[in-house]
Scaffold this motif. Structure first.
Motif, mmCIF file in Angstrom:
data_model
loop_
_atom_site.group_PDB
_atom_site.id
_atom_site.type_symbol
_atom_site.label_atom_id
_atom_site.label_comp_id
_atom_site.label_asym_id
_atom_site.label_seq_id
_atom_site.Cartn_x
_atom_site.Cartn_y
_atom_site.Cartn_z
ATOM 1 N N VAL A 48 -1.521 -7.727 -2.458
ATOM 2 C CA VAL A 48 -0.988 -7.112 -1.239
ATOM 3 C C VAL A 48 0.469 -6.714 -1.410
ATOM 4 O O VAL A 48 0.889 -5.632 -1.002
ATOM 5 C CB VAL A 48 -1.136 -8.081 -0.038
ATOM 6 C CG1 VAL A 48 -0.544 -7.458 1.237
ATOM 7 C CG2 VAL A 48 -2.592 -8.450 0.179
ATOM 8 N N PHE A 49 1.262 -7.581 -2.046
ATOM 9 C CA PHE A 49 2.715 -7.393 -2.067
ATOM 10 C C PHE A 49 3.301 -7.028 -3.431
ATOM 11 O O PHE A 49 4.526 -6.905 -3.542
ATOM 12 C CB PHE A 49 3.399 -8.672 -1.562
ATOM 13 C CG PHE A 49 3.164 -8.958 -0.113
ATOM 14 C CD1 PHE A 49 3.823 -8.238 0.871
ATOM 15 C CD2 PHE A 49 2.261 -9.946 0.274
ATOM 16 C CE1 PHE A 49 3.605 -8.497 2.212
ATOM 17 C CE2 PHE A 49 2.031 -10.220 1.608
ATOM 18 C CZ PHE A 49 2.704 -9.489 2.595
ATOM 19 N N ALA A 50 2.493 -6.870 -4.461
ATOM 20 C CA ALA A 50 3.040 -6.530 -5.781
ATOM 21 C C ALA A 50 3.783 -5.199 -5.735
ATOM 22 O O ALA A 50 3.320 -4.234 -5.105
ATOM 23 C CB ALA A 50 1.920 -6.464 -6.815
ATOM 24 N N VAL A 51 4.940 -5.141 -6.392
ATOM 25 C CA VAL A 51 5.730 -3.914 -6.463
ATOM 26 C C VAL A 51 5.929 -3.535 -7.927
ATOM 27 O O VAL A 51 6.128 -4.401 -8.776
ATOM 28 C CB VAL A 51 7.091 -4.079 -5.755
ATOM 29 C CG1 VAL A 51 6.896 -4.269 -4.256
ATOM 30 C CG2 VAL A 51 7.881 -5.259 -6.321
ATOM 31 N N ASP A 52 5.876 -2.251 -8.198
ATOM 32 C CA ASP A 52 5.950 -1.820 -9.601
ATOM 33 C C ASP A 52 7.296 -2.112 -10.235
ATOM 34 O O ASP A 52 7.411 -2.221 -11.456
ATOM 35 C CB ASP A 52 5.590 -0.343 -9.750
ATOM 36 C CG ASP A 52 6.511 0.586 -8.962
ATOM 37 O OD1 ASP A 52 7.437 0.080 -8.294
ATOM 38 O OD2 ASP A 52 6.296 1.802 -9.002
ATOM 39 N N GLY A 53 8.336 -2.273 -9.416
ATOM 40 C CA GLY A 53 9.639 -2.633 -9.960
ATOM 41 C C GLY A 53 9.648 -4.002 -10.603
ATOM 42 O O GLY A 53 10.474 -4.283 -11.474
ATOM 43 N N MET A 54 8.703 -4.851 -10.200
ATOM 44 C CA MET A 54 8.580 -6.188 -10.781
ATOM 45 C C MET A 54 7.489 -6.231 -11.848
ATOM 46 O O MET A 54 7.643 -6.865 -12.885
ATOM 47 C CB MET A 54 8.260 -7.203 -9.689
ATOM 48 C CG MET A 54 9.394 -7.417 -8.685
ATOM 49 S SD MET A 54 10.749 -8.397 -9.342
ATOM 50 C CE MET A 54 10.024 -10.035 -9.304
ATOM 51 N N THR A 55 6.373 -5.567 -11.581
ATOM 52 C CA THR A 55 5.221 -5.652 -12.478
ATOM 53 C C THR A 55 5.259 -4.651 -13.619
ATOM 54 O O THR A 55 4.551 -4.804 -14.606
ATOM 55 C CB THR A 55 3.922 -5.430 -11.696
ATOM 56 O OG1 THR A 55 3.905 -4.080 -11.191
ATOM 57 C CG2 THR A 55 3.803 -6.401 -10.531
ATOM 58 N N GLY A 56 6.058 -3.592 -13.448
ATOM 59 C CA GLY A 56 6.077 -2.542 -14.463
ATOM 60 C C GLY A 56 4.917 -1.571 -14.329
ATOM 61 O O GLY A 56 4.656 -0.795 -15.248
ATOM 62 N N GLY A 57 4.225 -1.584 -13.202
ATOM 63 C CA GLY A 57 3.109 -0.643 -13.015
ATOM 64 C C GLY A 57 2.208 -0.975 -11.841
ATOM 65 O O GLY A 57 2.027 -0.171 -10.926
ATOM 66 N N ALA A 58 1.638 -2.164 -11.857
ATOM 67 C CA ALA A 58 0.680 -2.536 -10.808
ATOM 68 C C ALA A 58 1.363 -2.636 -9.453
ATOM 69 O O ALA A 58 2.490 -3.114 -9.343
ATOM 70 C CB ALA A 58 0.024 -3.871 -11.156
ATOM 71 N N GLN A 59 0.646 -2.161 -8.420
ATOM 72 C CA GLN A 59 1.168 -2.212 -7.067
ATOM 73 C C GLN A 59 0.126 -2.796 -6.118
ATOM 74 O O GLN A 59 -1.068 -2.594 -6.300
ATOM 75 C CB GLN A 59 1.561 -0.816 -6.578
ATOM 76 C CG GLN A 59 2.691 -0.185 -7.358
ATOM 77 C CD GLN A 59 3.163 1.122 -6.743
ATOM 78 O OE1 GLN A 59 4.216 1.194 -6.137
ATOM 79 N NE2 GLN A 59 2.360 2.166 -6.892
ATOM 80 N N GLY A 60 0.613 -3.494 -5.095
ATOM 81 C CA GLY A 60 -0.271 -4.087 -4.122
ATOM 82 C C GLY A 60 -0.654 -3.115 -3.027
ATOM 83 O O GLY A 60 -0.167 -1.980 -2.955
ATOM 84 N N LEU A 61 -1.507 -3.585 -2.147
ATOM 85 C CA LEU A 61 -2.047 -2.767 -1.063
ATOM 86 C C LEU A 61 -0.962 -2.157 -0.192
ATOM 87 O O LEU A 61 -1.035 -0.977 0.178
ATOM 88 C CB LEU A 61 -2.976 -3.631 -0.206
ATOM 89 C CG LEU A 61 -3.634 -2.980 1.013
ATOM 90 C CD1 LEU A 61 -4.547 -1.835 0.590
ATOM 91 C CD2 LEU A 61 -4.410 -4.027 1.802
ATOM 92 N N LEU A 62 0.073 -2.912 0.142
ATOM 93 C CA LEU A 62 1.120 -2.418 1.037
ATOM 94 C C LEU A 62 2.054 -1.420 0.375
ATOM 95 O O LEU A 62 2.854 -0.778 1.054
ATOM 96 C CB LEU A 62 1.941 -3.593 1.577
ATOM 97 C CG LEU A 62 1.239 -4.523 2.571
ATOM 98 C CD1 LEU A 62 2.216 -5.562 3.094
ATOM 99 C CD2 LEU A 62 0.644 -3.739 3.729
ATOM 100 N N TYR A 63 1.946 -1.280 -0.930
ATOM 101 C CA TYR A 63 2.840 -0.373 -1.641
ATOM 102 C C TYR A 63 2.083 0.768 -2.318
ATOM 103 O O TYR A 63 2.533 1.318 -3.325
ATOM 104 C CB TYR A 63 3.677 -1.155 -2.655
ATOM 105 C CG TYR A 63 4.613 -2.135 -1.990
ATOM 106 C CD1 TYR A 63 5.877 -1.741 -1.574
ATOM 107 C CD2 TYR A 63 4.206 -3.439 -1.743
ATOM 108 C CE1 TYR A 63 6.734 -2.639 -0.934
ATOM 109 C CE2 TYR A 63 5.048 -4.344 -1.103
ATOM 110 C CZ TYR A 63 6.309 -3.934 -0.696
ATOM 111 O OH TYR A 63 7.149 -4.820 -0.055
#
Length: 436
Positions: free
Chosen positions: A336-351
């Motif tokens: 839900v909350f993953a952001v690509d700035g942290m993961t380097g690619g993967a994003q959550g539902l809200l983003y």
């Protein structure tokens, strides 16, 4: 695993050395946390179950565990090989990323140690200490090591094929310990007097001290998982602090609303619940995500610890309600909350990432929980049949400190006086033989 003839980065190495020490400190912190939550007659037994896990898991990890978890995959994403059994081929000059491989292996060892120790909280007051000495190494090899390979090892199927994210151990640590704790407490059955006798924590200052040490060590646990002194470690550090705070506040809010009293036990438990939930997500979510993850865990786990009374499973110190439930919350909310700035690619539902990442997280959570529960239940049943897992009824009634270890934490708790006495004289007075 890549072994490079290169020099380790001194800054990254220094940070990981410190982080490794912090994570190791978490197990004595857990011992105090658990020790304060049990009754006076089982304090030392609870402490011993954590401390002996350090020794048992270390031996297993060095002999084969590290190689099976982090060695090159040999079974289609399921397990590593034995090329580094006994730490073969891992000299002081070998490097994993930017740190010495031996340091990386030691850092990962501290994770395995506390995961095994966590399970003891589910079976407090009633498990044979001798059976625990057998259970821990078997469980570490059959449950923790494979899951660690799936999530973090080279070629592990959760990491490489499924694409689920887990920065610091929601799957191998929190969910495996919680699901395994549930399985083991079902094998053992409830404590004598469960749902009838008051089984209050005997020393809440000890609980708070243990929680504080856990929180302190958790910075090494999460920020250390960046494996370097860098911005990602700083973000994970701040997310860890934030989620611990909102977890604490969320739990106290529920207590105040439901019971009319915010408690010290609730504060300690809420902080731990928030820290559990942010463990898998600290390297994937923003500060806003960390706030929500911690708050959600504090609120939900404060209700989850009461499920045992409704469903009739005796999870003595709420390993299921805090670690399993909190680990599930934190792992799922990455989707839900993953952001690509942290993961380097993967994003959550809200983003803008849609439901794909959430689906991956759900599959990983389900498989790991079912695997850990099933294998642990099998180990528990086998050990119960062969050597017995449950302490004798008279030992449980008298207390495991006296009957197993021939010691008591508080002399006045046994004799009613402060006069020092020998363990042998106490045993004689109680007419109880030490448990073998």
């Amino acid at each position: 695993m890549t072994l490079a003839a290169a020099h380790a980065n001194t800054g990254d190495t220094a940070w990981l050395l410190a982080a490794t020490a912090l994570v190791l400190l978490m197990t004595p912190g857990l011992a105090l946390f658990y020790g304060g939550m049990v009754r006076t007659k089982s304090v030392l037994n609870m402490l011993m179950m954590s401390f002996v896990s350090i020794a048992l898991v270390t031996v297993v990890w060095l002999a084969a565990g590290y190689s099976l978890a982090f060695g090159d995959d040999v079974a289609d994403g399921l397990i590593g090989g034995l090329d580094h059994a006994g730490m073969a081929g891992l000299g002081p000059d070998s490097v994993q990323g930017t740190v010495p491989t031996l340091l990386f292996a030691t850092f990962q060892l501290t994770f395995a140690i506390i995961t095994a120790a966590l399970i003891s909280g589910a079976i407090a007051d009633r498990a044979k200490f001798g059976a625990w000495l057998v259970f821990v190494p078997v469980w570490a090899l059959l449950v923790y090591v494979p899951v660690a390979h799936w999530v973090w090892g080279p070629g592990g199927w959760i990491l490489d094929r499924l694409g689920a994210l887990d920065f610091a151990g929601g799957l191998p640590v929190e969910i495996t310990s919680g699901a395994s704790g549930l399985a083991l407490c079902l094998v053992l059955g409830p404590r004598l007097g469960f749902k009838k006798d008051a089984m209050r924590p005997h020393n809440l200052p000890m609980v708070m001290l243990g929680a504080g040490l856990l929180w302190f060590g958790w910075f090494g646990f999460n920020a250390g998982s960046a494996l370097g002194a860098n911005g990602l470690a700083a973000a994970a550090f701040l997310n860890t602090l934030t989620a611990g705070c909102t977890g604490l506040l969320g739990w106290l809010f529920v207590e105040q609303k439901r019971d009319g009293h915010p408690t010290t036990l609730g504060a300690a438990s809420g902080a731990v619940a928030g820290l559990v939930a942010i463990t898998p997500s600290c390297g994937s979510v923003s500060l806003l995500g960390a706030l929500v993850v911690g708050l959600a865990a504090g609120v939900v786990c404060s209700y989850a610890v009461g499920w045992k009374f409704k469903l009739n499973y005796d999870d003595s110190l709420d390993v299921v309600g805090v670690h399993l439930v909190g680990g599930v919350i934190g792992t799922l909310l990455i989707g839900v909350f993953a952001v690509d700035g942290m993961t380097g690619g993967a994003q959550g539902l809200l983003y803008g990432g849609g439901l794909a990442q959430l689906g991956r997280q759900l599959v990983a959570v389900t498989v790991v929980a079912v695997y850990a529960f099933t294998v642990t239940f099998g180990i528990g049943k086998l050990l119960d049949r062969v050597i017995g897992l449950r302490a004798d009824e008279d030992h449980e009634h008298t207390g495991l400190d006296l009957t197993v270890h021939a010691e008591t934490a508080y002399d006045h708790g046994v004799l009613g006086h402060g006069a020092p006495v020998s363990a042998h004289s106490v045993l004689s007075a109680q007419k109880v033989k030490p448990q073998e």
